[in-house]
Design an enzyme around this catalytic site. Structure first.
Site, PDB file in Angstrom:
ATOM      1  N   ASN A 437       0.826  -1.108  -0.059  1.00 17.17           N
ATOM      2  CA  ASN A 437      -0.023  -0.010  -0.073  1.00 17.17           C
ATOM      3  C   ASN A 437       0.771   1.279   0.015  1.00 17.17           C
ATOM      4  O   ASN A 437       1.894   1.386   0.779  1.00 17.17           O
ATOM      5  CB  ASN A 437      -0.760  -0.017   1.312  1.00 17.17           C
ATOM      6  CG  ASN A 437      -1.868   1.309   1.331  1.00 17.17           C
ATOM      7  OD1 ASN A 437      -2.710   1.394   0.588  1.00 17.17           O
ATOM      8  ND2 ASN A 437      -1.516   2.235   1.998  1.00 17.17           N
ATOM      9  N   GLU A 438       0.672   2.094  -0.963  1.00 11.75           N
ATOM     10  CA  GLU A 438       1.269   3.290  -0.915  1.00 11.75           C
ATOM     11  C   GLU A 438       2.830   3.234  -0.892  1.00 11.75           C
ATOM     12  O   GLU A 438       3.169   4.088  -0.121  1.00 11.75           O
ATOM     13  CB  GLU A 438       0.742   4.337  -0.119  1.00 11.75           C
ATOM     14  CG  GLU A 438      -0.706   4.781  -0.375  1.00 11.75           C
ATOM     15  CD  GLU A 438      -1.532   5.867   0.187  1.00 11.75           C
ATOM     16  OE1 GLU A 438      -0.878   6.442   1.113  1.00 11.75           O
ATOM     17  OE2 GLU A 438      -2.509   6.356  -0.389  1.00 11.75           O
ATOM     18  N   ASN A 491      -5.272   5.203  -4.727  1.00 13.64           N
ATOM     19  CA  ASN A 491      -5.849   6.000  -3.523  1.00 13.64           C
ATOM     20  C   ASN A 491      -5.564   7.399  -3.832  1.00 13.64           C
ATOM     21  O   ASN A 491      -4.472   8.109  -3.921  1.00 13.64           O
ATOM     22  CB  ASN A 491      -4.809   5.563  -2.368  1.00 13.64           C
ATOM     23  CG  ASN A 491      -4.813   4.167  -1.946  1.00 13.64           C
ATOM     24  OD1 ASN A 491      -5.526   3.406  -2.396  1.00 13.64           O
ATOM     25  ND2 ASN A 491      -4.127   3.827  -0.993  1.00 13.64           N
ATOM     26  N   TYR A 493      -7.083  11.554  -3.008  1.00 20.78           N
ATOM     27  CA  TYR A 493      -7.897  12.486  -2.021  1.00 20.78           C
ATOM     28  C   TYR A 493      -8.103  13.710  -2.560  1.00 20.78           C
ATOM     29  O   TYR A 493      -7.869  14.682  -1.834  1.00 20.78           O
ATOM     30  CB  TYR A 493      -7.143  12.236  -0.604  1.00 20.78           C
ATOM     31  CG  TYR A 493      -7.038  11.094   0.182  1.00 20.78           C
ATOM     32  CD1 TYR A 493      -8.458  10.707   0.916  1.00 20.78           C
ATOM     33  CD2 TYR A 493      -6.240   9.983  -0.136  1.00 20.78           C
ATOM     34  CE1 TYR A 493      -8.365   9.681   1.643  1.00 20.78           C
ATOM     35  CE2 TYR A 493      -6.434   8.730   0.628  1.00 20.78           C
ATOM     36  CZ  TYR A 493      -7.689   8.606   1.464  1.00 20.78           C
ATOM     37  OH  TYR A 493      -7.637   7.526   1.866  1.00 20.78           O
ATOM     38  N   TYR A 497      -6.794  16.214   0.737  1.00 21.32           N
ATOM     39  CA  TYR A 497      -5.525  16.534   0.843  1.00 21.32           C
ATOM     40  C   TYR A 497      -5.033  17.415   0.110  1.00 21.32           C
ATOM     41  O   TYR A 497      -4.189  18.165   0.043  1.00 21.32           O
ATOM     42  CB  TYR A 497      -4.343  15.251   1.104  1.00 21.32           C
ATOM     43  CG  TYR A 497      -4.763  14.287   2.231  1.00 21.32           C
ATOM     44  CD1 TYR A 497      -4.528  14.794   3.458  1.00 21.32           C
ATOM     45  CD2 TYR A 497      -5.149  12.876   1.946  1.00 21.32           C
ATOM     46  CE1 TYR A 497      -4.655  14.134   4.425  1.00 21.32           C
ATOM     47  CE2 TYR A 497      -5.127  12.122   3.155  1.00 21.32           C
ATOM     48  CZ  TYR A 497      -5.004  12.747   4.511  1.00 21.32           C
ATOM     49  OH  TYR A 497      -5.252  11.942   5.593  1.00 21.32           O
ATOM     50  N   TRP A 574     -12.461   5.098   1.371  1.00 24.00           N
ATOM     51  CA  TRP A 574     -11.526   5.089   2.829  1.00 24.00           C
ATOM     52  C   TRP A 574     -12.428   5.962   3.875  1.00 24.00           C
ATOM     53  O   TRP A 574     -12.648   6.938   3.720  1.00 24.00           O
ATOM     54  CB  TRP A 574     -10.418   5.624   2.343  1.00 24.00           C
ATOM     55  CG  TRP A 574      -9.346   5.373   3.539  1.00 24.00           C
ATOM     56  CD1 TRP A 574      -9.032   6.232   4.536  1.00 24.00           C
ATOM     57  CD2 TRP A 574      -8.797   4.025   3.577  1.00 24.00           C
ATOM     58  NE1 TRP A 574      -8.184   5.436   5.548  1.00 24.00           N
ATOM     59  CE2 TRP A 574      -7.911   4.209   5.032  1.00 24.00           C
ATOM     60  CE3 TRP A 574      -8.715   2.858   3.278  1.00 24.00           C
ATOM     61  CZ2 TRP A 574      -7.241   3.453   5.590  1.00 24.00           C
ATOM     62  CZ3 TRP A 574      -7.908   1.832   3.957  1.00 24.00           C
ATOM     63  CH2 TRP A 574      -7.326   2.007   5.061  1.00 24.00           C
ATOM     64  N   LYS A 594     -12.318   8.982   8.827  1.00 24.47           N
ATOM     65  CA  LYS A 594     -13.025   8.814   7.477  1.00 24.47           C
ATOM     66  C   LYS A 594     -13.876   7.910   7.198  1.00 24.47           C
ATOM     67  O   LYS A 594     -14.353   7.530   6.452  1.00 24.47           O
ATOM     68  CB  LYS A 594     -11.715   8.752   6.478  1.00 24.47           C
ATOM     69  CG  LYS A 594     -10.937   9.909   6.352  1.00 24.47           C
ATOM     70  CD  LYS A 594      -9.705   9.904   5.135  1.00 24.47           C
ATOM     71  CE  LYS A 594      -8.970  11.201   5.068  1.00 24.47           C
ATOM     72  NZ  LYS A 594      -7.814  10.764   6.030  1.00 24.47           N
TER      73      LYS A 594
HETATM   74  C1  GCB Z   1      -3.941   6.682   2.704  1.00 26.56           C
HETATM   75  C2  GCB Z   1      -3.647   5.381   3.460  1.00 26.56           C
HETATM   76  C3  GCB Z   1      -4.295   5.011   4.541  1.00 26.56           C
HETATM   77  C4  GCB Z   1      -4.665   6.317   5.460  1.00 26.56           C
HETATM   78  C5  GCB Z   1      -5.437   7.409   4.605  1.00 26.56           C
HETATM   79  C6  GCB Z   1      -5.762   8.653   5.236  1.00 26.56           C
HETATM   80  O1  GCB Z   1      -3.669   6.915   1.643  1.00 26.56           O
HETATM   81  O2  GCB Z   1      -3.508   4.366   2.586  1.00 26.56           O
HETATM   82  O3  GCB Z   1      -3.670   3.982   5.286  1.00 26.56           O
HETATM   83  O4  GCB Z   1      -5.351   6.101   6.389  1.00 26.56           O
HETATM   84  O5  GCB Z   1      -4.669   7.652   3.357  1.00 26.56           O
HETATM   85  O6  GCB Z   1      -6.721   8.803   5.780  1.00 26.56           O
HETATM   86  O7  GCB Z   1      -5.003   9.600   5.048  1.00 26.56           O
END
Ligand code: GCB
Length: 630
Positions: A437-438, A491, A493, A497, A574, A594
């Protein structure tokens, strides 16, 4: 009832957990090629779950303390299974002679050393996969003994997941890590004793081929035994759900042909049972061992930008999840497990990702039984030194280097892949392996690090596609590894973000990027993360970040974009629920919020909006949606 052939723990069971220890020697000797224990005519099973005595080490050096040579007083006790962290209000069968007795741990997070009386009997590295130790020659049937487990929760650049320990001004050691969930540790899942005869089945691999447009199937099986296969005669039988025998064989490796088959379909699971029996080599059919695996007949395929199950395109709806609950931490909890699955059914989710580590085997069994599609992930999260709680530091980073994530880390990572695929290979629900992951897939060294791991995974399982969850900084131009994989899990945001509070710009940015991925690779895209932190009960007329309205509108904005991008074959919000995170992050207030459900599983407004899209409106008409979990 206590069976005769299994040794007994003293009534005042003395077991110790050692937190934050530096295990000097490498934990090994724990056999990770373990089948989930079963009780049947040939096997006995005794649970060791319950209340264990607990102690912190007096020294960082386990050898100095030798805590396993003493009786740990019951002044502190912990439940097993459970993470120990949130428990305290303190920071700081039959013929006895020839059977094998095996002690099995479903998961000890992150590293275990197991002692029986004064003897060091096994070790295991990796917090989310099982291991076992044959104790037959160590404790005699009926004998009382002391079982001590030392648990190491330290994360370094050479562990998976990685982390590092800092010593602060006061001399206190502090664990740092780059992943966004609390470093829960302990005996997180069940502990059991099981017994087998002298000759037993030690592995089974089943693969299925769907034929004649879903009317027929071939079931390939391969079983191995602990001894020379000539020391027993195999009998393999396939039963349907009603318990009728539908096919059989008398070899350890072979194929069973079904001219008419019930397929395992997302939302409509059908499970056959494959029983492998070992009978005495000569004379009467004395049963030496028996083991059953559930078999869901289904195919998985990536064709162009489509993701196909049983030859039909599917669209995944669901979540990235966590194993996390108040008090128990990451401890296995059947009540939370089933409640979570019920909430997923209620909301119209047909799938989830085991972000960011393998979940309990019971979860996988449940997903098989109820037709829920799973993206199964190894614990390789945080291989990204510049990233913290979804935000980037400004400092230049070098994730892959001799001093940071290196060849040694990669070997540990490889082992997590071996152990996950070994454990979960027979689960019909698992349709994709996620190898990380990431990670910093935009940094130099990423390709050299990941290429051998993808090759390894493909060797171990040539039947399932591979993916990884890509981080937002590794854009189509910057990422160096996407071509190695079959499905693009992204992933993103936008609106959180980036373009915080500005959903109009977020919509433009998200669509632009998804088009770039689609044009560059032409592979299926699964939106493996998107969402917004939301404080339950915060309502605003104008949607602003942290309000329930903003979370709902951010999801709706994302869905508009997904519906316009042909290659998007799945959306995983998420997160399913709120979860605990590291205490040091100022981006988190008592954890990550989230979740569309709160940590105690209460729905936010977004949950109702998702239910409307996933159940009532039906996402992406004509896309062959899979139905929600049965
Ligand atoms: C992500 C991660 C996850 C975090 C999420 C966040 O990209 O994969 O583990 O919890 O962002 O909420 O920032």
């Amino acid at each position: 009832m206590f069976p005769s052939c299994i040794p007994r723990l003293r009534p005042s069971a003395v077991l110790v957990l050692l937190a934050l220890t530096g295990l000097s020697s490498c934990a090994d000797g724990g056999n990770w090629k373990t089948l989930k224990p079963q009780a049947n005519a040939a096997r006995e099973l005794v649970s060791l779950d319950g209340i264990w005595n607990f102690a912190l080490p007096t020294s960082i050096d386990l050898e100095e303390d030798k805590a396993w040579t003493k009786n740990i007083p019951p002044s502190l006790q912990i439940p097993v299974p459970a993470s120990y962290n949130d428990i305290f209000a303190d920071q700081n069968i039959r013929d006895t002679s020839k059977r094998r007795n095996i002690l099995r741990f479903d998961a000890v997070t992150h590293e275990a050393r197991v002692f029986i009386n004064d003897r060091d009997v096994a070790g295991h590295i990796g917090g989310y996969t099982p291991f076992e130790v044959d104790v037959t020659d160590i404790v005699a049937p009926g004998e009382q003994f002391r079982l001590t487990v030392a648990v190491n929760n330290i994360l370094t650049s050479q562990t998976i997941p990685p982390g590092n320990v800092e010593v602060d001004e006061t001399g206190k050691r502090r664990q740092l890590y780059n992943h966004d969930f609390f470093n829960y540790a302990g005996i997180a899942r069940s502990v059991s004793f099981y017994s087998v005869g002298e000759v037993y089945v030690d592995d089974i691999t089943v693969t299925t081929e769907v034929k004649d447009q879903g009317k027929g199937a071939t079931i390939n099986f391969s079983a191995t035994t602990n001894k020379d296969p000539k020391s027993s005669r195999p009998r393999v039988t396939l039963f349907d759900e009603e318990g009728n025998e539908v096919a059989s064989a008398s070899t350890l490796q072979g194929s069973l042909e079904l001219s008419s088959v019930h397929l395992w379909q997302p939302g409509v699971a059908y499970l056959y049972r494959l029983r492998v029996e070992l009978l005495s080599a000569k004379g009467k059919d004395t049963l030496l061992d028996s083991y059953e695996v559930s078999v869901g007949v289904r195919s998985v395929e990536v064709r162009g930008n489509e993701f196909l199950i049983n030859g039909s395109p599917v669209y995944l709806t669901g979540f990235g999840k966590h194993e996390d609950s108040p008090v128990r931490g990451k401890g296995y909890d059947p009540a939370y497990m089933i409640h979570d699955f019920q909430l997923m059914k209620w909301i119209g989710a047909n799938s989830f990702r085991t972000s960011h580590y393998p979940y309990a085997e019971e979860v996988m069994d449940y997903a098989d039984r109820h037709g829920i599609v799973v993206i199964d992930e190894v614990p390789a999260v945080g291989l990204n030194i510049g990233l913290s709680a979804g935000t980037s530091t400004d400092e230049p980073t070098l994730t892959f280097s001799e001093k940071t994530i290196n060849n040694q880390t990669r070997e540990v990572h490889a082992q997590t892949i071996r152990e996950l695929i070994h454990r979960d290979k027979n689960h019909a629900s698992v349709v994709l392996w996620s190898l990380t992951n990431e990670p910093a897939s935009n940094e130099e060294g990423a390709r050299a690090y990941f290429e051998p791991l993808v090759e390894l995974a493909r060797e171990l399982d040539p039947t399932r596609p591979m993916t990884f969850a890509n981080v937002m900084y590794a854009t189509p131009e910057a990422d160096r590894i996407m071509d190695l994989f079959d499905v693009m899990c992204l992933n993103r945001y936008y609106g959180w973000y980036v373009n915080t509070g500005d959903l109009a710009s977020a919509e433009i940015g998200l669509e632009q990027e998804l088009n770039e991925w689609q044009d560059k690779y032409g592979k299926p895209i699964i939106m493996s993360e998107y969402g917004a932190d939301t404080l339950a009960g915060t309502h605003t007329v104008i949607a602003v970040p942290w309000s329930e309205e903003y979370q709902t509108q951010l999801l709706q904005m994302s869905h508009r974009v997904f519906d316009r991008i042909e290659s998007v074959v799945g959306e995983h919000v998420w997160n399913f629920a709120g979860f605990q995170t590291a205490s040091k992050s100022i981006y988190r207030v008592d954890g990550n919020k989230k979740g569309v459900f709160t940590r105690d599983r209460k729905p936010k407004a977004a949950a109702h909006a998702l239910r409307t899209r996933w159940l009532e409106e039906g996402v992406r008409k004509g896309q062959g949606n899979v139905t929600a979990a049965a």
